[in-house]
Every structure is written in structure tokens, then in C-alpha cells.
Design an enzyme around this catalytic site. Structure first.
Site, short mmCIF file in Angstrom:
data_model
loop_
_atom_site.label_atom_id
_atom_site.label_comp_id
_atom_site.label_asym_id
_atom_site.label_seq_id
_atom_site.Cartn_x
_atom_site.Cartn_y
_atom_site.Cartn_z
N TYR A 176 4.02 -6.69 -10.17
CA TYR A 176 2.87 -7.49 -10.57
C TYR A 176 3.28 -8.73 -11.35
O TYR A 176 2.51 -9.66 -11.51
CB TYR A 176 1.88 -6.65 -11.40
CG TYR A 176 1.28 -5.49 -10.63
CD1 TYR A 176 1.65 -5.23 -9.31
CD2 TYR A 176 0.34 -4.65 -11.22
CE1 TYR A 176 1.11 -4.16 -8.61
CE2 TYR A 176 -0.21 -3.59 -10.52
CZ TYR A 176 0.18 -3.35 -9.22
OH TYR A 176 -0.36 -2.30 -8.53
N ASP A 182 -0.21 2.34 -11.43
CA ASP A 182 -1.56 1.85 -11.18
C ASP A 182 -2.28 2.81 -10.23
O ASP A 182 -3.41 3.24 -10.47
CB ASP A 182 -1.46 0.45 -10.55
CG ASP A 182 -2.80 -0.26 -10.48
OD1 ASP A 182 -3.78 0.26 -11.04
OD2 ASP A 182 -2.85 -1.34 -9.86
N ASP A 233 -5.33 5.66 -11.30
CA ASP A 233 -6.67 5.64 -10.71
C ASP A 233 -6.97 6.95 -9.98
O ASP A 233 -8.06 7.50 -10.07
CB ASP A 233 -6.82 4.46 -9.74
CG ASP A 233 -7.37 3.22 -10.43
OD1 ASP A 233 -7.25 3.15 -11.67
OD2 ASP A 233 -7.91 2.34 -9.75
MG MG Z 1 -6.00 0.21 -11.10
#
Ligand code: MG
Ligand code: NAI
Length: 366
Positions: free
Chosen positions: A147, A252, A256
Site C-alpha cells: 500500500y 487487511d 475484515d
Molecule cells: Mg479493510
């Protein structure tokens, strides 16, 4: 002399101010003659754009560095969606603050018992016997990897550089090991990677291995391929009980996915840290920012129906990870559990209570 703890309050946009008001009530319930909270409230996100022309000011960034901890609610909304993007948009305020505070570890606890077994029972898409006893925390590297690497973006080709240095892996591994050691007996660290195909994962695996075996020999280490971890999380999640350590991308996804265990957004807190108090070699208090995993929910803002539980559980995490107040953290979590089990809930959890009522009842339960 009373201990003064400086807390920066950033309510942001949408339902942010409403849920933050309830978290502040809970925080204030823990003031004693010996311990006072000095609260400073500032703008971030869309409301800061409206007032200052930017999503976060230098003054607010400095205030974050001067605080013992930061409570952040949520930013953004349709009003700013088309005008601004990236670092200039509402969420840019949070990204800039993350960078300023260098909060490289993002923690998301996931337990079938938090906020309460009754919530997991009603809202989880999983069978009860699959999630019973699930208890882990995801520690995601949050300042490096794909990222933040170099980007190439052409019409017929694009590239994201997914790189890690030894130092970046080492610091987040140490933090994960310290979280593991807060449990008795210590939790295992389960490190996710794709060392079978990614070079960055091979370094990841080597550095995690070396750091844990040499510095934290009491902590059991398991290497788990990230794709298979995702399958296990959906089939036998108890196997992953412990600290799930992952880089930015895998972290990430897995954090989630972990949210699906509890099955509802309004109750999940998170912590972003640049260390833990008492860590080797650290003389000052490390920075910590605490935020719910939900967004600013603009369609329900201003109606006193937003669920304040995730934001209130952020106060518990702040007590635990920034302020050395573990007993008080558990008191908050117990009060939330009791109130949700008693049926006092906002509409997203099938109840009829308002945001303020839920906050008030939780404070009384304390
Ligand atoms: Mg996320
Ligand atoms: P969202 O999390 O705001 O909402 C998703 C759904 O969950 C909506 O139906 C909403 O009403 C509901 N919801 C969320 N929080 C709730 C709560 N506390 N109580 C009751 N219901 C709740 O995500 P969405 O809709 O994708 O984004 C809305 C805005 O929030 C956008 O502008 C987005 O950019 C921003 N956002 C900000 C984040 C942050 O500040 N870190 C994170 C995610 C989104």
C-alpha cells in the site's frame, strides 16, 4: 497530585460526533481524584475541510503527538466525495495522522464473546459450534508493504511494489509478541505470509522467526500460508486462536474477514499503535489511536440511532494498550456485555434504544 492523562478527541463526520459523545461519557466515568482526563477536541475529515480547507491541520497533528492517546470516530460523507480524493479528502486526514504518529501496528480483536456471546449468536453467519471459543487478535503491519510502495500506473500496465525491510518486520513482530505475552499462558503468534511465492514473504518469515526465537522464546510461533489461513478462518476459526500477525495486504483481508465472526459492524473496535508501554528501549509513551471499524454512516447521522458500542469498546482498548488500565478495560467490556445481553440495543442490533440511551445505560452498569 492527580495523574493527568491527555486524550485527543476527534469525532469527525456523520455519526462520529454522536458515538464519540457516548464514549466520552464512559471515559469520564473513570475519573477519580487520582486520575483526571484532560480532553481536547479537534476537527478532522470533512468538518476540517469545511473550516480549514484541509482534512487535518498541523496543529491537530501536533496535538496527537502531545497526547497520551487519541480517540477517533469516523470521517467522510457524500458532501466531500466528488470534490476531493487521496490525502486531500476526508480520509486523507486519518492517513496523514497515521503517518505523523507512525502507528505501524493495527490491532483488531476478534472473539465470539466480545462484545457478547448473545450478539455473536444472533448476528454471526457462522454456526454457533464453529465460532464458540474463538478468541484472537489480528496484528496488521500498517505503514509499509504494497500500500505504500512505489506505483506505476499506465494505460496498459500497472505495478505496486510490495517491499519490506527487516526493521519494519522486526518492530511489528515485537509488538505482536508482546501482545501474546499479555496472556497467561502466552498466546501463540501465528504469522501469515506467502513464502512459497513472494520474496517479501520469505524475508517476513525469516525475520519473524529470528525475532521470536531469540527475543521471545516463551512465545510459540506458527507460520501459516495466508490463503490457507483464510480458509481455516471460515471453517475452523478456533485453530487460529492467538495473535495473527500479518503484513499490510494479508492483514487487511484477514481482519475484515475476521469481522464476519461477530457479523455486525457497529460493535468492532480497533487500535493503531507505534509500540506498547513498557516496551524494551522505549522511554516515552508510544502513540495509540483508537477507532471503530465502521465508517461515518451518513444516512443515519443525526437521528440518535447509531450504535455507540464500537466507539465505547475503543475506550476499553485505549485503557488496555495505551494507559495501563487493564482492570478498567475489562470493566468497560463487562458493562457493554451486560447491557447488550439485557436487550438495550440500537436498531442495527434489533433494539429500540437510542445512541444516548445505550451510552447512559452502559455508564450506569459501570
Ligand atoms: Mg479493510
Ligand atoms: P459505514 O461503515 O459508514 O456504513 C456501512 C453500513 O453500516 C451502513 O448501512 C451504516 O448505516 C451501518 N453502520 C455503520 N456504523 C454503524 C453504527 N455505529 N451504528 C449503526 N449502523 C452503522 O461504511 P460506508 O457506508 O461504506 O461509508 C460511509 C462513509 O464513511 C463514506 O464516506 C466512507 O468514506 C466513510 N468511511 C470512513 C471510515 C473511517 O473514518 N475510518 C471507514 C469506512 C468508511
Amino acid at each position: 497530585m492527580a495523574q493527568i492523562l491527555k486524550i485527543l478527541i476527534l469525532p469527525g463526520d456523520g455519526i462520529g460526533p454522536e458515538v464519540m459523545a457516548e464514549a466520552v461519557k464512559v471515559l469520564k466515568a473513570f475519573e477519580t481524584p487520582q486520575r483526571q482526563f484532560q480532553l481536547r477536541q479537534e476537527l478532522i475529515g470533512g468538518c476540517s475541510i469545511d473550516t480549514h480547507g484541509k482534512p487535518v491541520t498541523e496543529e491537530v497533528k501536533q496535538a496527537a503527538l502531545d497526547s497520551d492517546a487519541v480517540l477517533f470516530a469516523a470521517v467522510g460523507g457524500p458532501k466531500w466525495d466528488h470534490a476531493r480524493r487521496g490525502l486531500d479528502g476526508p480520509e486523507g486526514g486519518l492517513l496523514q495522522l497515521r503517518k505523523t504518529m507512525d502507528i505501524y501496528a493495527n490491532l483488531r480483536p476478534c472473539s465470539a464473546n466480545s462484545p457478547s456471546a448473545s450478539i455473536a449468536k444472533e448476528f454471526s453467519p457462522f454456526k454457533q459450534d464453529v465460532i464458540e471459543g474463538v478468541d484472537f487478535v489480528v496484528v496488521r503491519e500498517n505503514c509499509g508493504g504494497a500500500y505504500f510502495g512505489r506505483k506505476v500506473e499506465e494505460s496498459d500496465y500497472a505495478m505496486d511494489e510490495w517491499g519490506y525491510s527487516e526493521a519494519e518486520i522486526q518492530r511489528v513482530t515485537r509488538l505482536a509478541a508482546q501482545v501474546a505475552l499479555r496472556h497467561d499462558p502466552p498466546w501463540p503468534v501465528i504469522s501469515l505470509d506467502k513464502a512459497n511465492v513472494l520474496a517479501s514473504s520469505r524475508l517476513w518469515r525469516r525475520v519473524v522467526e529470528k525475532t521470536i526465537t531469540t527475543e521471545y522464546p516463551q512465545v510459540k510461533l506458527v507460520h501459516q500460508l495466508a490463503d490457507s489461513a483464510s480458509l481455516i478462518l471460515a471453517t475452523n476459526p478456533r485453530t487460529l486462536n492467538g495473535v495473527l500477525l500479518a503484513d499490510n495486504t494479508f492483514g487487511d483481508m484477514i481482519s475484515d474477514q475476521a469481522g464476519s465472526i461477530v457479523g455486525t459492524l457497529g460493535v468492532l473496535p480497533s487500535a493503531s499503535l507505534n509500540g506498547l508501554p513498557g516496551e524494551r528501549g522505549l522511554t516515552t509513551r508510544p502513540y495509540g489511536l483508537y477507532e471503530p471499524t465502521h465508517g461515518s454512516a451518513p444516512t443515519i447521522a443525526g437521528q440518535n440511532i447509531a450504535n455507540p458500542v464500537a466507539m465505547i469498546l475503543c475506550v476499553a482498548l485505549m485503557f488496555r494498550y495505551s494507559l495501563n488500565m487493564e482492570t478498567e478495560a475489562r470493566q468497560v467490556e463487562d458493562a457493554v456485555r451486560k447491557v447488550l445481553d439485557s436487550g438495550v440495543r440500537t436498531p442495527d442490533l434489533g433494539g429500540t434504544a437510542g445512541t444516548k440511551e445505550v451510552g447512559d445505560v452502559i455508564v450506569s452498569a459501570l
